[in-house]
Design a protein around this motif. Structure first.
Motif, PDB file in Angstrom:
ATOM      1  N   ILE A 207       0.838  -1.203   0.000  1.00  6.65           N
ATOM      2  CA  ILE A 207       0.000   0.000   0.000  1.00  6.65           C
ATOM      3  C   ILE A 207       0.872   1.251   0.000  1.00  6.65           C
ATOM      4  O   ILE A 207       0.581   2.236  -0.693  1.00  6.65           O
ATOM      5  N   LEU A 208       1.971   1.222   0.775  1.00  5.66           N
ATOM      6  CA  LEU A 208       2.893   2.352   0.798  1.00  5.66           C
ATOM      7  C   LEU A 208       3.465   2.616  -0.590  1.00  5.66           C
ATOM      8  O   LEU A 208       3.523   3.772  -1.040  1.00  5.66           O
ATOM      9  N   ALA A 209       3.885   1.557  -1.291  1.00  6.79           N
ATOM     10  CA  ALA A 209       4.437   1.716  -2.637  1.00  6.79           C
ATOM     11  C   ALA A 209       3.383   2.258  -3.604  1.00  6.79           C
ATOM     12  O   ALA A 209       3.676   3.118  -4.452  1.00  6.79           O
ATOM     13  N   PHE A 210       2.142   1.763  -3.466  1.00  9.75           N
ATOM     14  CA  PHE A 210       1.076   2.245  -4.347  1.00  9.75           C
ATOM     15  C   PHE A 210       0.803   3.732  -4.121  1.00  9.75           C
ATOM     16  O   PHE A 210       0.637   4.498  -5.078  1.00  9.75           O
ATOM     17  N   VAL A 211       0.749   4.147  -2.849  1.00  7.89           N
ATOM     18  CA  VAL A 211       0.496   5.556  -2.554  1.00  7.89           C
ATOM     19  C   VAL A 211       1.655   6.429  -3.035  1.00  7.89           C
ATOM     20  O   VAL A 211       1.453   7.491  -3.638  1.00  7.89           O
ATOM     21  N   GLN A 212       2.881   5.953  -2.782  1.00 10.51           N
ATOM     22  CA  GLN A 212       4.056   6.745  -3.139  1.00 10.51           C
ATOM     23  C   GLN A 212       4.210   6.917  -4.643  1.00 10.51           C
ATOM     24  O   GLN A 212       4.431   8.027  -5.142  1.00 10.51           O
ATOM     25  N   TYR A 213       4.085   5.811  -5.369  1.00 13.90           N
ATOM     26  CA  TYR A 213       4.349   5.857  -6.805  1.00 13.90           C
ATOM     27  C   TYR A 213       3.079   5.928  -7.657  1.00 13.90           C
ATOM     28  O   TYR A 213       3.113   6.450  -8.772  1.00 13.90           O
ATOM     29  N   GLY A 214       1.971   5.406  -7.129  1.00  6.86           N
ATOM     30  CA  GLY A 214       0.755   5.405  -7.914  1.00  6.86           C
ATOM     31  C   GLY A 214      -0.114   6.627  -7.724  1.00  6.86           C
ATOM     32  O   GLY A 214      -0.758   7.089  -8.663  1.00  6.86           O
ATOM     33  N   ILE A 215      -0.119   7.179  -6.492  1.00  4.48           N
ATOM     34  CA  ILE A 215      -0.977   8.330  -6.209  1.00  4.48           C
ATOM     35  C   ILE A 215      -0.169   9.632  -6.165  1.00  4.48           C
ATOM     36  O   ILE A 215      -0.455  10.570  -6.914  1.00  4.48           O
ATOM     37  N   VAL A 216       0.843   9.681  -5.292  1.00  4.02           N
ATOM     38  CA  VAL A 216       1.602  10.927  -5.127  1.00  4.02           C
ATOM     39  C   VAL A 216       2.290  11.322  -6.427  1.00  4.02           C
ATOM     40  O   VAL A 216       2.177  12.465  -6.890  1.00  4.02           O
ATOM     41  N   ALA A 217       3.016  10.383  -7.030  1.00  6.29           N
ATOM     42  CA  ALA A 217       3.713  10.690  -8.281  1.00  6.29           C
ATOM     43  C   ALA A 217       2.850  10.393  -9.504  1.00  6.29           C
ATOM     44  O   ALA A 217       2.830  11.165 -10.467  1.00  6.29           O
ATOM     45  N   GLY A 218       2.124   9.284  -9.477  1.00  4.96           N
ATOM     46  CA  GLY A 218       1.343   8.890 -10.640  1.00  4.96           C
ATOM     47  C   GLY A 218       0.200   9.826 -10.949  1.00  4.96           C
ATOM     48  O   GLY A 218      -0.101  10.091 -12.128  1.00  4.96           O
ATOM     49  N   PHE A 219      -0.475  10.328  -9.927  1.00  3.74           N
ATOM     50  CA  PHE A 219      -1.600  11.234 -10.152  1.00  3.74           C
ATOM     51  C   PHE A 219      -1.146  12.496 -10.874  1.00  3.74           C
ATOM     52  O   PHE A 219      -1.795  12.966 -11.812  1.00  3.74           O
ATOM     53  N   VAL A 220      -0.014  13.052 -10.448  1.00  4.58           N
ATOM     54  CA  VAL A 220       0.512  14.251 -11.095  1.00  4.58           C
ATOM     55  C   VAL A 220       0.913  13.944 -12.533  1.00  4.58           C
ATOM     56  O   VAL A 220       0.692  14.745 -13.454  1.00  4.58           O
ATOM     57  N   LYS A 221       1.494  12.771 -12.754  1.00  3.55           N
ATOM     58  CA  LYS A 221       1.920  12.402 -14.108  1.00  3.55           C
ATOM     59  C   LYS A 221       0.718  12.236 -15.030  1.00  3.55           C
ATOM     60  O   LYS A 221       0.754  12.668 -16.192  1.00  3.55           O
ATOM     61  N   ILE A 222      -0.359  11.623 -14.540  1.00  6.42           N
ATOM     62  CA  ILE A 222      -1.564  11.474 -15.356  1.00  6.42           C
ATOM     63  C   ILE A 222      -2.135  12.847 -15.716  1.00  6.42           C
ATOM     64  O   ILE A 222      -2.537  13.099 -16.870  1.00  6.42           O
ATOM     65  N   GLY A 223      -2.177  13.758 -14.741  1.00  5.25           N
ATOM     66  CA  GLY A 223      -2.657  15.104 -15.027  1.00  5.25           C
ATOM     67  C   GLY A 223      -1.800  15.810 -16.066  1.00  5.25           C
ATOM     68  O   GLY A 223      -2.315  16.531 -16.932  1.00  5.25           O
ATOM     69  N   ALA A 224      -0.490  15.581 -16.004  1.00  7.90           N
ATOM     70  CA  ALA A 224       0.402  16.196 -16.984  1.00  7.90           C
ATOM     71  C   ALA A 224       0.143  15.649 -18.381  1.00  7.90           C
ATOM     72  O   ALA A 224       0.134  16.403 -19.371  1.00  7.90           O
ATOM     73  N   TYR A 225      -0.080  14.334 -18.476  1.00  2.00           N
ATOM     74  CA  TYR A 225      -0.373  13.723 -19.774  1.00  2.00           C
ATOM     75  C   TYR A 225      -1.673  14.268 -20.361  1.00  2.00           C
ATOM     76  O   TYR A 225      -1.774  14.531 -21.571  1.00  2.00           O
ATOM     77  N   PHE A 226      -2.690  14.437 -19.510  1.00  2.00           N
ATOM     78  CA  PHE A 226      -3.951  15.000 -19.980  1.00  2.00           C
ATOM     79  C   PHE A 226      -3.746  16.407 -20.530  1.00  2.00           C
ATOM     80  O   PHE A 226      -4.261  16.754 -21.596  1.00  2.00           O
ATOM     81  N   ASP A 227      -2.999  17.220 -19.803  1.00  2.00           N
ATOM     82  CA  ASP A 227      -2.803  18.596 -20.236  1.00  2.00           C
ATOM     83  C   ASP A 227      -1.953  18.660 -21.507  1.00  2.00           C
ATOM     84  O   ASP A 227      -2.211  19.476 -22.395  1.00  2.00           O
ATOM     85  N   LEU A 228      -0.928  17.805 -21.595  1.00  2.00           N
ATOM     86  CA  LEU A 228      -0.105  17.788 -22.803  1.00  2.00           C
ATOM     87  C   LEU A 228      -0.929  17.421 -24.034  1.00  2.00           C
ATOM     88  O   LEU A 228      -0.766  18.006 -25.114  1.00  2.00           O
ATOM     89  N   PHE A 229      -1.819  16.458 -23.857  1.00  2.00           N
ATOM     90  CA  PHE A 229      -2.615  16.020 -24.995  1.00  2.00           C
ATOM     91  C   PHE A 229      -3.591  17.108 -25.445  1.00  2.00           C
ATOM     92  O   PHE A 229      -3.660  17.457 -26.631  1.00  2.00           O
TER      93      PHE A 229
END
Length: 267
Positions: A207-229
């Protein structure tokens, strides 16, 4: 020491007497537990305040100090409550920017000392359950064992290399509480077994790994991909990707909130 009806009711230093009533024993135990816990707090606070960093350390401590001083936004997840409390402590610098890092580091040192205090009480709470003695059965050796366990656990953590290092500067390690929360959930819901402890530890780290890489970092990355597109490919204005991402996220937030409210009402 007091004498009541020809019987010894209190012992020296509030130690429970064999002749004391159960209610008196409980009050005496709480006094000893509270006083010893605050003693652990005093020791840790003194050590951390005497060894705090005089300025920002060479990592993201400087970022947190600057963000707190100007009430800005730090790197994800942002930690707004931490920054507001740190901003309060910067007011004691008296307008001298050279004292701002010291004041924020003082906040970190005191917060860590409170961690030691609550760790002491957590250990004594668990040790009290392990003794399995009622208020009118708790003996002096058992009392000393409980307080000793609390002091050993609290002071061992006080002088541990990692916690001492993080306590004298500014840094946030909130995510590291996730494995501990997993064990708290396990202890409250299930019977303790060796496989269960191992499984809970593995799930807590997962769960710690999921939150660290999937939510904290991944959420921002998904938002960046949406905006880039939507900005670079579709040609819409900046932040357009966020406007398309938000409707996808709101149902998830609402679902989680409703689930928590339902569980609370059932409890």
């Amino acid at each position: 020491m007091q004498i009541a009806s020809g019987r010894v009711k209190y012992c020296f230093f509030f130690l429970p007497s064999p002749l004391a009533t159960p209610n008196t024993r409980m009050k005496n135990y709480n006094k000893i537990n509270n006083l010893t816990g605050w003693a652990a707090f005093a020791v840790s606070a003194f050590v951390y305040l005497r060894t705090i960093e005089p300025t920002g350390s060479f990592w993201d401590c400087g970022e947190f100090i600057a963000a707190a001083f100007k009430l800005q936004v730090g790197h994800p997840p942002g930690a707004p409550l931490f920054l507001m409390i740190a901003r309060f402590f910067t007011l004691f610098a008296g307008g001298d920017v050279k004292l701002v890092p010291i004041m924020v580091n003082v906040m970190s040192a005191l917060s860590s000392a409170f961690t030691i205090l609550f760790l002491f009480w957590s250990v004594t709470h668990l040790a009290r359950k392990m003794v399995k003695a009622t208020d009118d059965q708790l003996t002096m050796p058992q009392l000393l064992m409980i307080m000793g366990a609390g002091m050993v656990g609290a002071l061992s953590y006080t002088f541990s290399d990692s916690f001492w290092f993080f306590s004298i500067g500014v840094h946030l390690l909130n995510l590291l509480t996730i494995p501990a929360l997993a064990y708290i959930y396990y202890f409250k819901r299930y019977k303790v077994t060796t496989p269960g402890l191992i499984y809970t530890g593995v799930m807590g780290v997962a769960i710690l790994a999921f939150v660290q890489y999937g939510i904290v970092a991944g959420f921002v990355k998904i938002g960046a991909y949406f905006d880039l597109f939507f900005v670079n490919t579709v040609g819409l204005p900046i932040w357009s990707g966020f406007l398309f991402l938000l409707p996808l996220l709101l149902p998830q937030f609402i679902s989680v909130s409703n689930t928590r409210l339902l569980k609370t009402s059932l409890c």
